[in-house]
Design an enzyme around this catalytic site. Sequence first.
Site, PDB file in Angstrom:
ATOM      1  N   ARG A  46      28.813 -45.159 106.733  1.00 17.14           N
ATOM      2  CA  ARG A  46      29.105 -45.625 105.361  1.00 17.14           C
ATOM      3  C   ARG A  46      30.200 -46.688 105.394  1.00 17.14           C
ATOM      4  O   ARG A  46      30.122 -47.712 104.708  1.00 17.14           O
ATOM      5  CB  ARG A  46      29.514 -44.443 104.469  1.00 17.14           C
ATOM      6  CG  ARG A  46      28.396 -43.440 104.229  1.00 17.14           C
ATOM      7  CD  ARG A  46      28.743 -42.447 103.146  1.00 17.14           C
ATOM      8  NE  ARG A  46      29.807 -41.519 103.497  1.00 17.14           N
ATOM      9  CZ  ARG A  46      29.651 -40.336 104.088  1.00 17.14           C
ATOM     10  NH1 ARG A  46      28.430 -39.945 104.437  1.00 17.14           N
ATOM     11  NH2 ARG A  46      30.681 -39.556 104.329  1.00 17.14           N
ATOM     12  N   LYS A 137      35.848 -47.456  86.582  1.00 17.51           N
ATOM     13  CA  LYS A 137      34.541 -47.379  85.934  1.00 17.51           C
ATOM     14  C   LYS A 137      34.197 -45.936  85.607  1.00 17.51           C
ATOM     15  O   LYS A 137      34.470 -45.030  86.387  1.00 17.51           O
ATOM     16  CB  LYS A 137      33.461 -47.966  86.846  1.00 17.51           C
ATOM     17  CG  LYS A 137      32.113 -48.140  86.145  1.00 17.51           C
ATOM     18  CD  LYS A 137      30.961 -48.206  87.127  1.00 17.51           C
ATOM     19  CE  LYS A 137      30.516 -46.826  87.549  1.00 17.51           C
ATOM     20  NZ  LYS A 137      29.196 -46.813  88.227  1.00 17.51           N
ATOM     21  N   LYS A 220      30.101 -52.550  80.514  1.00 19.41           N
ATOM     22  CA  LYS A 220      29.008 -52.589  81.495  1.00 19.41           C
ATOM     23  C   LYS A 220      27.812 -51.830  80.917  1.00 19.41           C
ATOM     24  O   LYS A 220      27.700 -50.622  81.071  1.00 19.41           O
ATOM     25  CB  LYS A 220      29.432 -51.978  82.828  1.00 19.41           C
ATOM     26  CG  LYS A 220      28.298 -51.958  83.858  1.00 19.41           C
ATOM     27  CD  LYS A 220      28.740 -51.469  85.230  1.00 19.41           C
ATOM     28  CE  LYS A 220      27.545 -51.417  86.178  1.00 19.41           C
ATOM     29  NZ  LYS A 220      27.936 -51.076  87.566  1.00 19.41           N
TER      30      LYS A 220
END
Length: 339
Positions: A46, A137, A220
């Site tokens: 990752r 976010k 968003k």
Amino acid sequence: MNKKSLEEIAQKMVADGKGILAADESTGTIKKRFDTIALESTEDNRRDYREMLFRSDEAMQSAISGVILYDETIRQKAADGTTLVSLIERAGSIPGIKVDAGAKDMAGHPNEKVTEGLDGLRERLEEYFKLGARFAKWRAVINIGDGIPSRACITANTHALARYAALCQENGIVPIVEPEVIMDAPHTVETCYEVTSSVLTALYAQLDEQNVHLEGSILKPNMIVSGTECPTQASVQQVAEMTLDCFNKCVPQAVPGIVFLSGGQSDELATAHLDAMNKMGPHRWKISFSYGRALQAAPLKTWGGKPENIIAAQAAFTHRAAMNKLAALGEWDANLEKG
């Protein structure tokens, strides 16, 4: 809350021709992505994948204003010991962080979700700020179906978004508020318009109640698109016109920018929709992108987990970033995809 500082960060996030790379896949989601290239989802793999993207200097410097990270990623170091946050900052981008705890089944409301993660959020935001995050976010999930979304679902999710946004600003972090109306259903583009309007109206009422400084926030959202299973799909121009009509009615002018999510659209279609909207500008806010899969699908497939493919994968990422940069300026053309 330092309003001037928040406003400056928000403006950088929607700088002309730049958008946001969503690299905040949870461990479960990134495993699904890696499964498509038959790669084991280890911490090192990752890390290597994200490092490859963040070291794509041309893409990062020219088209990426910020990067949304996952909790694991914001703490990781590259193979040479440099923090991934430092790589992002060196490229002139702003590090951000996903802070919600995921959408969970909403009690008493079958087939509806509510996003969790407010408990302990103030303390987590303080730590993320120290780790370098300057924006955050939080995603709300709104499903369309028989009798849904309910008013209760919309209220619960937009209230949580507003409380999250207020906590972010208290800690010097710009909140991205993400109310996503899911496109995986048979609904028409008109239904998407109606639901998105209801969600955005509720969201900005809640943000107002929580004293969120809109000039220091970013939206968003989904675009106004037909459900994936709808037999009649809206054209690119229809999507652009209906999206702009909806947002002009529902999103205050004080918001500096709208960075659209791709929401399962194909790479090129997400770019085409964004471009069509910007060709109809100028608008009251900046209109750009905050794409995950639509920026990453091509480089992930090209990379395949093999070190010898890194340069080719970075070129694939740079191409998608360049296409979306042009779309954010209203200067994209489908013929450019062939080059």
